[in-house]
Scaffold this motif. Sequence first.
Motif, PDB file in Angstrom:
ATOM      1  N   GLY A  64      90.506 -37.615  17.635  1.00 49.77           N
ATOM      2  CA  GLY A  64      89.267 -37.881  16.910  1.00 49.77           C
ATOM      3  C   GLY A  64      88.052 -38.070  17.800  1.00 49.77           C
ATOM      4  O   GLY A  64      86.922 -37.927  17.330  1.00 49.77           O
ATOM      5  N   ASP A  65      88.244 -38.399  19.072  1.00 54.01           N
ATOM      6  CA  ASP A  65      87.109 -38.488  19.983  1.00 54.01           C
ATOM      7  C   ASP A  65      86.650 -37.075  20.336  1.00 54.01           C
ATOM      8  O   ASP A  65      87.354 -36.099  20.074  1.00 54.01           O
ATOM      9  CB  ASP A  65      87.474 -39.278  21.239  1.00 54.01           C
ATOM     10  CG  ASP A  65      87.527 -40.787  20.977  1.00 54.01           C
ATOM     11  OD1 ASP A  65      86.949 -41.241  19.978  1.00 54.01           O
ATOM     12  OD2 ASP A  65      88.144 -41.492  21.783  1.00 54.01           O
ATOM     13  N   LEU A  66      85.483 -36.963  20.928  1.00 52.86           N
ATOM     14  CA  LEU A  66      84.877 -35.656  21.184  1.00 52.86           C
ATOM     15  C   LEU A  66      84.823 -35.343  22.673  1.00 52.86           C
ATOM     16  O   LEU A  66      84.717 -36.249  23.498  1.00 52.86           O
ATOM     17  CB  LEU A  66      83.468 -35.616  20.578  1.00 52.86           C
ATOM     18  CG  LEU A  66      83.398 -35.945  19.085  1.00 52.86           C
ATOM     19  CD1 LEU A  66      81.948 -36.034  18.635  1.00 52.86           C
ATOM     20  CD2 LEU A  66      84.148 -34.924  18.260  1.00 52.86           C
ATOM     21  N   LEU A  67      84.865 -34.047  23.008  1.00 58.84           N
ATOM     22  CA  LEU A  67      84.790 -33.559  24.388  1.00 58.84           C
ATOM     23  C   LEU A  67      83.804 -32.417  24.465  1.00 58.84           C
ATOM     24  O   LEU A  67      83.673 -31.642  23.520  1.00 58.84           O
ATOM     25  CB  LEU A  67      86.134 -32.976  24.827  1.00 58.84           C
ATOM     26  CG  LEU A  67      87.263 -33.856  25.278  1.00 58.84           C
ATOM     27  CD1 LEU A  67      88.490 -33.004  25.538  1.00 58.84           C
ATOM     28  CD2 LEU A  67      86.894 -34.618  26.517  1.00 58.84           C
ATOM     29  N   CYS A  68      83.150 -32.279  25.604  1.00 63.19           N
ATOM     30  CA  CYS A  68      82.370 -31.071  25.869  1.00 63.19           C
ATOM     31  C   CYS A  68      82.421 -30.779  27.365  1.00 63.19           C
ATOM     32  O   CYS A  68      82.592 -31.685  28.179  1.00 63.19           O
ATOM     33  CB  CYS A  68      80.945 -31.169  25.357  1.00 63.19           C
ATOM     34  SG  CYS A  68      79.922 -32.327  26.217  1.00 63.19           S
ATOM     35  N   GLU A  88      80.089 -43.233  22.932  1.00 62.45           N
ATOM     36  CA  GLU A  88      79.845 -43.622  24.324  1.00 62.45           C
ATOM     37  C   GLU A  88      80.343 -42.518  25.251  1.00 62.45           C
ATOM     38  O   GLU A  88      81.526 -42.191  25.266  1.00 62.45           O
ATOM     39  CB  GLU A  88      80.593 -44.922  24.619  1.00 62.45           C
ATOM     40  CG  GLU A  88      80.314 -45.498  25.971  1.00 62.45           C
ATOM     41  CD  GLU A  88      78.912 -46.059  26.090  1.00 62.45           C
ATOM     42  OE1 GLU A  88      78.384 -46.035  27.213  1.00 62.45           O
ATOM     43  OE2 GLU A  88      78.356 -46.511  25.077  1.00 62.45           O
ATOM     44  N   PRO A  89      79.441 -41.897  26.047  1.00 61.83           N
ATOM     45  CA  PRO A  89      79.861 -40.803  26.930  1.00 61.83           C
ATOM     46  C   PRO A  89      80.419 -41.298  28.266  1.00 61.83           C
ATOM     47  O   PRO A  89      79.971 -42.304  28.809  1.00 61.83           O
ATOM     48  CB  PRO A  89      78.555 -40.041  27.159  1.00 61.83           C
ATOM     49  CG  PRO A  89      77.504 -41.102  27.096  1.00 61.83           C
ATOM     50  CD  PRO A  89      77.992 -42.104  26.075  1.00 61.83           C
ATOM     51  N   HIS A 119      77.228 -34.777  30.446  1.00 64.29           N
ATOM     52  CA  HIS A 119      76.251 -35.184  29.428  1.00 64.29           C
ATOM     53  C   HIS A 119      76.285 -36.705  29.316  1.00 64.29           C
ATOM     54  O   HIS A 119      76.828 -37.252  28.354  1.00 64.29           O
ATOM     55  CB  HIS A 119      76.574 -34.530  28.078  1.00 64.29           C
ATOM     56  CG  HIS A 119      76.582 -33.049  28.130  1.00 64.29           C
ATOM     57  ND1 HIS A 119      75.437 -32.290  28.072  1.00 64.29           N
ATOM     58  CD2 HIS A 119      77.600 -32.167  28.280  1.00 64.29           C
ATOM     59  CE1 HIS A 119      75.751 -31.015  28.171  1.00 64.29           C
ATOM     60  NE2 HIS A 119      77.049 -30.908  28.296  1.00 64.29           N
ATOM     61  N   PRO A 120      75.717 -37.415  30.306  1.00 62.78           N
ATOM     62  CA  PRO A 120      75.850 -38.875  30.356  1.00 62.78           C
ATOM     63  C   PRO A 120      74.987 -39.659  29.372  1.00 62.78           C
ATOM     64  O   PRO A 120      75.174 -40.862  29.221  1.00 62.78           O
ATOM     65  CB  PRO A 120      75.450 -39.206  31.797  1.00 62.78           C
ATOM     66  CG  PRO A 120      74.511 -38.111  32.178  1.00 62.78           C
ATOM     67  CD  PRO A 120      75.012 -36.882  31.457  1.00 62.78           C
ATOM     68  N   VAL A 166      83.738 -36.994  27.853  1.00 64.67           N
ATOM     69  CA  VAL A 166      84.450 -37.498  26.679  1.00 64.67           C
ATOM     70  C   VAL A 166      83.514 -38.474  25.981  1.00 64.67           C
ATOM     71  O   VAL A 166      82.860 -39.299  26.620  1.00 64.67           O
ATOM     72  CB  VAL A 166      85.810 -38.147  27.040  1.00 64.67           C
ATOM     73  CG1 VAL A 166      85.649 -39.321  27.976  1.00 64.67           C
ATOM     74  CG2 VAL A 166      86.567 -38.562  25.800  1.00 64.67           C
ATOM     75  N   PHE A 167      83.399 -38.326  24.657  1.00 65.01           N
ATOM     76  CA  PHE A 167      82.572 -39.216  23.847  1.00 65.01           C
ATOM     77  C   PHE A 167      83.507 -40.062  22.997  1.00 65.01           C
ATOM     78  O   PHE A 167      84.108 -39.561  22.041  1.00 65.01           O
ATOM     79  CB  PHE A 167      81.620 -38.413  22.950  1.00 65.01           C
ATOM     80  CG  PHE A 167      80.555 -37.683  23.704  1.00 65.01           C
ATOM     81  CD1 PHE A 167      79.346 -38.291  23.985  1.00 65.01           C
ATOM     82  CD2 PHE A 167      80.761 -36.385  24.143  1.00 65.01           C
ATOM     83  CE1 PHE A 167      78.358 -37.609  24.691  1.00 65.01           C
ATOM     84  CE2 PHE A 167      79.783 -35.698  24.846  1.00 65.01           C
ATOM     85  CZ  PHE A 167      78.579 -36.320  25.122  1.00 65.01           C
ATOM     86  N   ASN A 168      83.642 -41.341  23.367  1.00 69.35           N
ATOM     87  CA  ASN A 168      84.506 -42.256  22.624  1.00 69.35           C
ATOM     88  C   ASN A 168      83.748 -42.841  21.445  1.00 69.35           C
ATOM     89  O   ASN A 168      82.648 -43.385  21.610  1.00 69.35           O
ATOM     90  CB  ASN A 168      85.014 -43.394  23.508  1.00 69.35           C
ATOM     91  CG  ASN A 168      85.951 -42.913  24.591  1.00 69.35           C
ATOM     92  OD1 ASN A 168      85.734 -43.168  25.758  1.00 69.35           O
ATOM     93  ND2 ASN A 168      87.000 -42.215  24.209  1.00 69.35           N
TER      94      ASN A 168
END
Length: 131
Positions: free
Chosen positions: A83-87, A24-25, A91-92, A9-11
């Motif tokens: 709105g935050d991103l996930l992959c 921030e991952p 991916h730190p 999760v990328f906040n």
Amino acid sequence: MWGRECCTVFNRRLEGEMRREAFEPTVLEGVHWQGGGAVRDRKQPTDGNVAVYIPFSVKADRPYRPPRAYAACSEGSWTLREGDLLCLGAHPEPVPSARALLERGGVVTIVSVSENGFGSRALRHWEVCAR
């Protein structure tokens, strides 16, 4: 019951005087990633989007904070919010912009988060829908 996948999760947060956007991952281990489609009714992904089921007991390198608490102080924590991103995958490494993340491919944007805190501790989880 939970999956064996990991996701990141990328906040999104704003840094410095210029309020520059940064992501921030946080790597989450032990999630169930149900991919392959858009989320039609929050439970069935169809046409390219995902549903991710994250247990409250997910393994992460820092603690979870609810979105309001995270907005007040994001240091050393992570959250789940629209709105935050996930992959999928770990991916730190920090990423300078949303554009850099999206160019990487395989990144989806969170469109809804449902907190399911009922039942036994083993069943408590978040349902995250993303496109």
